[in-house]
Design a protein around this motif. Structure first.
Motif, PDB file in Angstrom:
ATOM      1  N   ASP A  97       0.894  -1.294   0.474  1.00 22.42           N
ATOM      2  CA  ASP A  97      -0.048  -0.186  -0.054  1.00 22.42           C
ATOM      3  C   ASP A  97       0.907   1.109   0.364  1.00 22.42           C
ATOM      4  OD1 ASP A  97       0.962   0.391   2.622  1.00 22.42           O
ATOM      5  OD2 ASP A  97      -0.853  -0.540   3.469  1.00 22.42           O
ATOM      6  N   ALA A  98       0.279   2.332  -0.108  1.00 19.40           N
ATOM      7  CA  ALA A  98       0.777   3.366  -0.111  1.00 19.40           C
ATOM      8  C   ALA A  98       2.389   3.783   1.041  1.00 19.40           C
ATOM      9  CB  ALA A  98       0.108   5.267   0.148  1.00 19.40           C
ATOM     10  N   GLU A 125       4.400   5.066  -8.541  1.00 18.97           N
ATOM     11  CA  GLU A 125       3.332   6.422  -9.137  1.00 18.97           C
ATOM     12  C   GLU A 125       2.303   6.078  -9.641  1.00 18.97           C
ATOM     13  OE1 GLU A 125       7.010   7.729 -11.530  1.00 18.97           O
ATOM     14  OE2 GLU A 125       7.687   9.559 -10.150  1.00 18.97           O
ATOM     15  N   GLY A 126       2.633   4.245 -10.360  1.00 15.85           N
ATOM     16  CA  GLY A 126       2.003   3.429 -11.372  1.00 15.85           C
ATOM     17  C   GLY A 126       0.339   2.835 -10.665  1.00 15.85           C
ATOM     18  N   ALA A 127       0.872   3.217  -8.965  1.00 16.18           N
ATOM     19  CA  ALA A 127      -0.713   2.316  -8.822  1.00 16.18           C
ATOM     20  C   ALA A 127      -0.835   3.822  -8.001  1.00 16.18           C
ATOM     21  CB  ALA A 127      -0.104   1.777  -7.169  1.00 16.18           C
ATOM     22  N   GLY A 128      -0.728   5.234  -8.037  1.00 10.69           N
ATOM     23  CA  GLY A 128      -0.564   5.934  -7.746  1.00 10.69           C
ATOM     24  C   GLY A 128      -1.143   6.975  -6.509  1.00 10.69           C
ATOM     25  N   CYS A 129       0.281   5.986  -5.060  1.00 17.42           N
ATOM     26  CA  CYS A 129       0.553   6.195  -4.319  1.00 17.42           C
ATOM     27  C   CYS A 129       1.442   7.661  -3.804  1.00 17.42           C
ATOM     28  CB  CYS A 129       1.797   4.629  -4.033  1.00 17.42           C
ATOM     29  SG  CYS A 129       0.780   3.233  -3.549  1.00 17.42           S
ATOM     30  N   ILE A 130       1.973   7.954  -5.289  1.00 21.31           N
ATOM     31  CA  ILE A 130       2.640   9.774  -5.306  1.00 21.31           C
ATOM     32  C   ILE A 130       2.413  10.741  -5.828  1.00 21.31           C
ATOM     33  CG2 ILE A 130       4.838  10.484  -5.225  1.00 21.31           C
ATOM     34  CD1 ILE A 130       6.404   7.729  -4.563  1.00 21.31           C
TER      35      ILE A 130
END
Length: 130
Positions: A97-98, A125-130
């Motif tokens: 997770d993030a 970045e691809g997972a939208g964590c950053i």
């Protein structure tokens, strides 16, 4: 008794755990996770790893357990071992997770693991964590 041994950095906890298992009293998931979390402050890495092994053998090692083990490694200054958990998490079919991505990025930077840092940065970045 395991909870008490978790607060000290010695091998008595592992001996107690082995005796419990040998006598047919394997600790349950909740106890393993609770004791593992207590291992961080005392830096009782060997007991935390033994508990993680118990959880893995019963297929109960989830993302929170990996994050707890990562915390134990962090408290012990073992950034390389914390980084190694990333591939174990993926091999277990889990996705960080993030929070875990953030911790792994920090540990990879501290440990000088540039390739892992770049991989984690791309994935987070691809997972939208950053």
């Amino acid at each position: 008794l395991l909870r008490i041994y978790a607060r000290t950095n010695n091998s008595f906890g592992v001996g107690c755990l082995r005796r419990m298992i040998k006598e047919g009293h394997a600790p349950g998931e909740r106890l393993c996770k609770n004791v593992m979390s207590r291992c961080a402050e005392s830096q009782n890495v060997i007991l935390a790893e033994s508990l993680a092994m118990c959880l893995r053998s019963s297929s109960e090692m989830d993302l929170m357990s990996y994050k707890t083990l990562m915390k134990v490694y962090a408290f012990a200054g073992m950034q390389d071992k914390a980084c190694d958990l990333y591939h174990m998490v993926l091999a277990a079919g889990l996705e960080p997770d993030a929070v875990m991505y953030g911790s792994l990025l920090k540990f990879a930077a501290k440990a000088g693991r540039t390739a892992l840092f770049q991989e984690l940065l791309r994935k987070s970045e691809g997972a939208g964590c950053i």
